[in-house]
Design a protein around this motif. Structure first.
Motif, mmCIF file in Angstrom:
data_model
loop_
_atom_site.group_PDB
_atom_site.id
_atom_site.type_symbol
_atom_site.label_atom_id
_atom_site.label_comp_id
_atom_site.label_asym_id
_atom_site.label_seq_id
_atom_site.Cartn_x
_atom_site.Cartn_y
_atom_site.Cartn_z
ATOM 1 N N ASP A 72 109.749 17.263 -28.665
ATOM 2 C CA ASP A 72 110.895 17.022 -27.678
ATOM 3 C C ASP A 72 111.895 15.959 -27.516
ATOM 4 O OD1 ASP A 72 109.912 19.661 -26.143
ATOM 5 O OD2 ASP A 72 108.438 18.600 -25.371
ATOM 6 N N TRP A 74 114.210 14.020 -24.982
ATOM 7 C CA TRP A 74 113.984 13.633 -23.845
ATOM 8 C C TRP A 74 115.379 13.060 -23.418
ATOM 9 C CZ3 TRP A 74 110.311 16.008 -20.763
ATOM 10 C CH2 TRP A 74 109.517 16.656 -21.855
ATOM 11 N N GLN A 114 74.699 9.127 1.401
ATOM 12 C CA GLN A 114 74.154 7.928 1.559
ATOM 13 C C GLN A 114 73.055 8.157 2.068
ATOM 14 O OE1 GLN A 114 76.876 5.704 3.647
ATOM 15 N NE2 GLN A 114 75.952 3.928 2.230
ATOM 16 N N ILE A 115 73.049 8.354 3.951
ATOM 17 C CA ILE A 115 71.817 8.529 4.326
ATOM 18 C C ILE A 115 70.128 9.036 4.292
ATOM 19 C CG2 ILE A 115 70.712 9.830 6.334
ATOM 20 C CD1 ILE A 115 73.727 8.013 6.775
ATOM 21 N N TYR A 118 69.299 6.070 1.757
ATOM 22 C CA TYR A 118 68.837 4.530 3.036
ATOM 23 C C TYR A 118 67.115 5.391 3.366
ATOM 24 C CZ TYR A 118 67.583 3.240 7.614
ATOM 25 O OH TYR A 118 67.477 1.792 8.950
ATOM 26 N N GLU A 121 64.814 4.432 0.893
ATOM 27 C CA GLU A 121 64.312 3.001 0.328
ATOM 28 C C GLU A 121 63.757 2.695 2.121
ATOM 29 O OE1 GLU A 121 68.221 1.262 0.446
ATOM 30 O OE2 GLU A 121 66.870 -0.756 1.128
ATOM 31 N N THR A 122 63.918 3.355 3.350
ATOM 32 C CA THR A 122 63.170 3.203 4.331
ATOM 33 C C THR A 122 61.878 3.216 4.035
ATOM 34 O OG1 THR A 122 65.576 2.548 5.490
ATOM 35 C CG2 THR A 122 63.352 2.756 7.024
ATOM 36 N N HIS B 3 103.607 20.330 -22.255
ATOM 37 C CA HIS B 3 105.736 19.789 -21.891
ATOM 38 C C HIS B 3 106.723 20.827 -20.927
ATOM 39 C CE1 HIS B 3 105.544 17.278 -25.485
ATOM 40 N NE2 HIS B 3 104.925 16.477 -24.370
ATOM 41 N N GLU B 6 105.745 19.783 -17.575
ATOM 42 C CA GLU B 6 106.417 18.355 -16.897
ATOM 43 C C GLU B 6 108.377 18.892 -16.528
ATOM 44 O OE1 GLU B 6 105.577 15.219 -19.379
ATOM 45 O OE2 GLU B 6 103.467 15.272 -19.798
ATOM 46 N N LYS B 7 108.729 20.189 -17.579
ATOM 47 C CA LYS B 7 109.916 20.280 -17.263
ATOM 48 C C LYS B 7 110.425 20.743 -16.605
ATOM 49 C CE LYS B 7 110.777 20.814 -22.281
ATOM 50 N NZ LYS B 7 110.716 22.102 -23.237
ATOM 51 N N GLU B 27 86.254 17.793 1.656
ATOM 52 C CA GLU B 27 85.023 16.758 1.484
ATOM 53 C C GLU B 27 85.987 15.928 2.664
ATOM 54 O OE1 GLU B 27 85.163 13.813 -0.809
ATOM 55 O OE2 GLU B 27 84.288 14.755 -2.154
ATOM 56 N N PRO B 71 74.375 2.780 6.705
ATOM 57 C CA PRO B 71 73.278 2.301 6.724
ATOM 58 C C PRO B 71 72.028 1.818 5.433
ATOM 59 C CG PRO B 71 74.333 4.112 5.757
ATOM 60 C CD PRO B 71 75.500 3.552 6.985
ATOM 61 N N PHE B 72 71.690 0.521 6.360
ATOM 62 C CA PHE B 72 71.239 -0.020 4.642
ATOM 63 C C PHE B 72 70.112 -0.861 6.127
ATOM 64 C CE2 PHE B 72 76.025 -1.303 2.936
ATOM 65 C CZ PHE B 72 75.673 -0.169 2.479
ATOM 66 N N TYR B 82 71.669 3.547 12.280
ATOM 67 C CA TYR B 82 72.732 3.188 11.647
ATOM 68 C C TYR B 82 74.129 4.312 13.125
ATOM 69 C CZ TYR B 82 71.242 7.369 9.612
ATOM 70 O OH TYR B 82 70.213 8.677 9.889
#
Lengths: 297, 221
Positions: A72, A74, A114-115, A118, A121-122, B3, B6-7, B27, B71-72, B82
Motif C-alpha cells: 500500500d 498512503w 473479589q468478594i 475476601y 481469606e476471612t 488495510h 483502515e481505508k 460489565e 473487601p479486604f 465492606y
C-alpha cells in the motif's frame, strides 16, 4: 573522535562539574550513603545522556533506510515490511494461550469475584485464629487484649485507659462516686444480666452518698447499712453473685463481655455495642488486659 | 490484512464502538440493574441528617475521609462490613472520597457516639493525642441550614422518586413539619451533649451545625 562526540563529552563534563560544585557548595555530607549514591546517580545520568545523544544524533546523520516496501501507498508514503521480533511474537502467543486458560479453566466465564476471594481469606484467617488461640494462656491474652484495646478502645478511653480526664469511663479503677450516684438515681437495665433491671432510687440522700463512697472506695471497711439493698443482687461482697448482676468490686469477664456486647449509656456518655466487631477470645483478652490495669496508675 | 478496514474510517469507528460498547453492556449494565437497588431496610436521610451532610461537604471532610470500605480483611477488621453499592442509593452525591488522611467514616456510627464526636470536633487531640485533624469549633456556633436541606429532600423526592413519606420510612411533610421534626431530632442529640451554647441554641429553636453533623455521622452505619 568527531566533533559531535567532543561536544557531548564537554557537555557531560560541565554537568559533572556542576554536580560536584553543588555538592561542595551545599556542604553535603558524602559519608551518608544516600547522599553518595545520589551524587553517583547524577553523574551517571550525565554520562549516559552524553552517550545516548551521541549515538542517536550520529545515526540520524548517517543512516540510510533500506528494505522491502509493503504494497500500500498512503498518499505516496510507503511502509517497510517490519517483521515482529520473535521474542515479542512468542510472548504475544503466550498471552493468548493464558487468556484462553483464564476463560476456560482458571475462572470459567469470568468467574473471579473479589468478594469470593475476601470470603475465602476471612474464612482461612478465622480458622487459623481459632486454631492458634484455642487455649490461650494469660500472657497471650494480656498482649492480645492490649492490641485490641489500643485499636478499638483507646480512641475513647485513652491509651492509658484513664478515660482522658473524664471523657470516658476510667478503666484503671472500677467506678467513681459520681457514676454510682447516677446509676442509683436512674437505675439501669442495659447490660443484659440475668437479674434484669435495677430500679431507680433504691437509696436516697445521705444513704446514697454513703453507699456511693463505699463502692467507689473499693468496698473496704464496714459497709453502710443501706448496702444490704445492693447486696440483694450484687452480693454481700459486691461481686455480683457469680455473674447474675454486675460486679461492683472489680472487673471480671462477665462484666466486660456484657458491656462490650450491649454497649452502655452512662452518666459520661454512650458506648456503642461491639457485638459483631470482636470475637469471644478477643473479648476475654480485653477483660484480662483491663484486669491487669487495676492499681497500675 | 486489515488495510481494507483502515481505508474505511467510518466503519472502523463503528467497529471500535461496537467492541467497546459490548464490554460496557456485559460489565456495567447488570451492575446498575442489580447492585445499585437500595439495600433492604435503607431509609432516606432525615432533613437534619441532610443538613449535616451539607456541613460534611461544606467543610470538605471528603478531602481526608473516605466513605467506602473495601473487601479486604484489614479494612473490615477496622471499619466493619465492606460497603455495598445499594447502601449509597439515597446519597446524592455519594461521598466515597479517594484520600484517607484520616480513617474511613462509612460506618463510624457503629463505633463512635455523640459525646465522642462533640469532644473530637471541639479539640481532636483531646481524644486522639496524635491526631493532625484541625478543630472545628465554628460548627458549634454556625447555624445549620435546615430549609436548604428540606428543599434538597423535596427535590430528590420529586425528581428521583426517593421514597420519603413512605410507610415505615422517613417522613418529610411540609416545611413546617420538617423544621419541627429536625428540632426534635436535634434535641435528642443535644441531650447527650455537654456544650452549653449548643444546648441553649437548640432550646431557642436554632440548630448549630455540629448537631446536624453528629446526626449525619451517627446515621453512617
Amino acid at each position: 573522535m568527531n566533533s559531535l562526540m567532543i561536544k557531548a563529552l564537554a557537555f557531560a563534563v560541565v554537568l559533572i562539574l556542576a554536580t560536584v560544585a553543588v555538592v561542595k557548595g551545599m556542604n553535603i555530607d558524602l559519608s551518608d550513603p544516600v547522599n553518595m549514591l545520589t551524587m553517583i546517580g547524577a553523574i551517571a545520568i550525565a554520562i549516559i545522556t552524553a552517550g545516548v545523544t551521541t549515538k542517536y544524533i550520529g545515526q540520524m546523520k548517517s543512516d540510510k533506510s533500506s528494505g522491502e516496501l509493503v504494497g500500500d501507498r498512503w498518499d505516496g508514503i510507503g511502509e517497510y515490511k517490519n517483521e515482529l521480533p520473535s521474542g515479542w511474537a512468542y510472548s504475544f502467543l503466550g498471552v493468548i494461550i493464558w487468556a484462553l486458560w483464564y476463560w476456560m479453566v482458571g475462572y470459567p466465564v469470568n468467574a473471579y469475584s473479589q468478594i469470593g476471594e475476601y470470603n475465602e481469606e476471612t474464612k482461612a484467617y478465622n480458622a487459623k485464629f481459632e486454631a492458634t488461640f484455642a487455649n490461650p494462656d494469660q500472657a497471650t491474652l494480656t498482649s492480645m487484649g492490649e492490641s485490641v484495646f489500643l485499636v478499638q478502645c483507646a480512641p475513647c478511653h485513652g491509651e492509658t485507659a484513664d478515660g482522658l480526664s473524664g471523657k470516658a469511663h476510667n478503666l484503671t479503677s472500677r467506678i467513681s462516686k459520681e457514676q454510682v450516684l447516677a446509676t442509683i438515681q436512674k437505675g439501669s437495665n442495659q447490660l443484659g444480666y440475668a437479674m434484669g433491671a435495677m430500679p431507680p432510687m433504691l437509696a436516697q440522700g445521705a444513704d446514697a452518698e454513703a453507699v456511693a463512697t463505699y463502692i467507689a472506695g473499693g468496698m473496704k471497711g464496714t459497709a453502710p447499712a443501706i448496702y444490704s439493698t445492693c447486696a440483694a443482687c450484687h452480693g454481700a461482697d459486691g461481686k455480683g453473685n457469680n455473674g447474675a448482676a454486675p460486679n461492683l468490686a472489680a472487673y471480671d469477664d462477665t462484666l466486660v463481655t456484657h458491656v462490650l456486647e450491649n454497649g452502655k449509656k452512662g452518666s459520661i456518655g454512650t458506648m456503642p455495642s461491639f457485638k459483631t466487631r470482636l470475637t469471644p477470645v478477643q473479648e476475654k483478652a480485653l477483660s484480662t488486659y483491663i484486669q491487669t490495669l487495676q492499681g497500675a496508675k | 490484512m486489515f488495510h481494507w478496514l483502515e481505508k474505511n474510517p467510518f466503519f472502523f469507528a463503528v467497529g471500535v464502538f461496537v467492541v467497546i460498547a459490548f464490554a460496557g453492556l456485559i460489565e456495567i449494565l447488570p451492575n446498575f440493574a442489580e447492585a445499585s437497588r437500595p439495600v433492604a431496610g435503607l431509609k432516606p436521610y432525615t432533613v437534619l441528617q441532610l443538613a449535616g451532610k451539607e456541613v460534611y461537604k461544606k467543610d470538605n471532610c471528603i478531602a481526608c475521609h473516605s466513605q467506602l470500605i473495601r473487601p479486604f480483611k484489614s479494612e473490615t477488621d477496622r471499619y466493619g462490613q465492606y460497603s455495598l453499592s445499594g447502601e449509597y442509593a439515597y446519597d446524592r452525591p455519594f461521598l466515597w472520597g479517594s484520600k484517607r488522611t484520616g480513617p474511613d467514616l462509612h460506618r463510624v456510627g457503629n463505633y463512635r457516639t455523640t459525646d465522642w464526636h462533640e469532644n473530637h470536633m471541639w479539640d481532636p487531640t483531646s481524644v486522639v493525642p496524635q491526631s493532625i485533624m484541625p478543630a472545628y469549633k465554628h460548627m458549634f456556633k454556625n447555624i445549620a441550614d435546615i430549609d436548604t436541606a428540606y428543599a434538597e429532600a423535596v427535590t430528590v423526592k420529586a425528581v428521583f422518586k426517593t421514597p420519603y413519606d413512605a410507610p415505615n420510612g422517613t417522613p418529610l411533610g411540609t416545611v413546617d413539619e420538617a423544621r419541627a421534626a429536625a428540632l426534635e431530632e436535634a434535641k435528642a442529640i443535644t441531650a447527650d451533649m455537654k456544650n452549653q451554647d449548643v444546648k441553649d441554641a437548640v432550646a431557642a429553636g436554632k440548630i448549630p451545625e455540629i448537631v446536624a453533623l453528629i446526626a449525619y455521622l451517627n446515621r453512617l452505619k
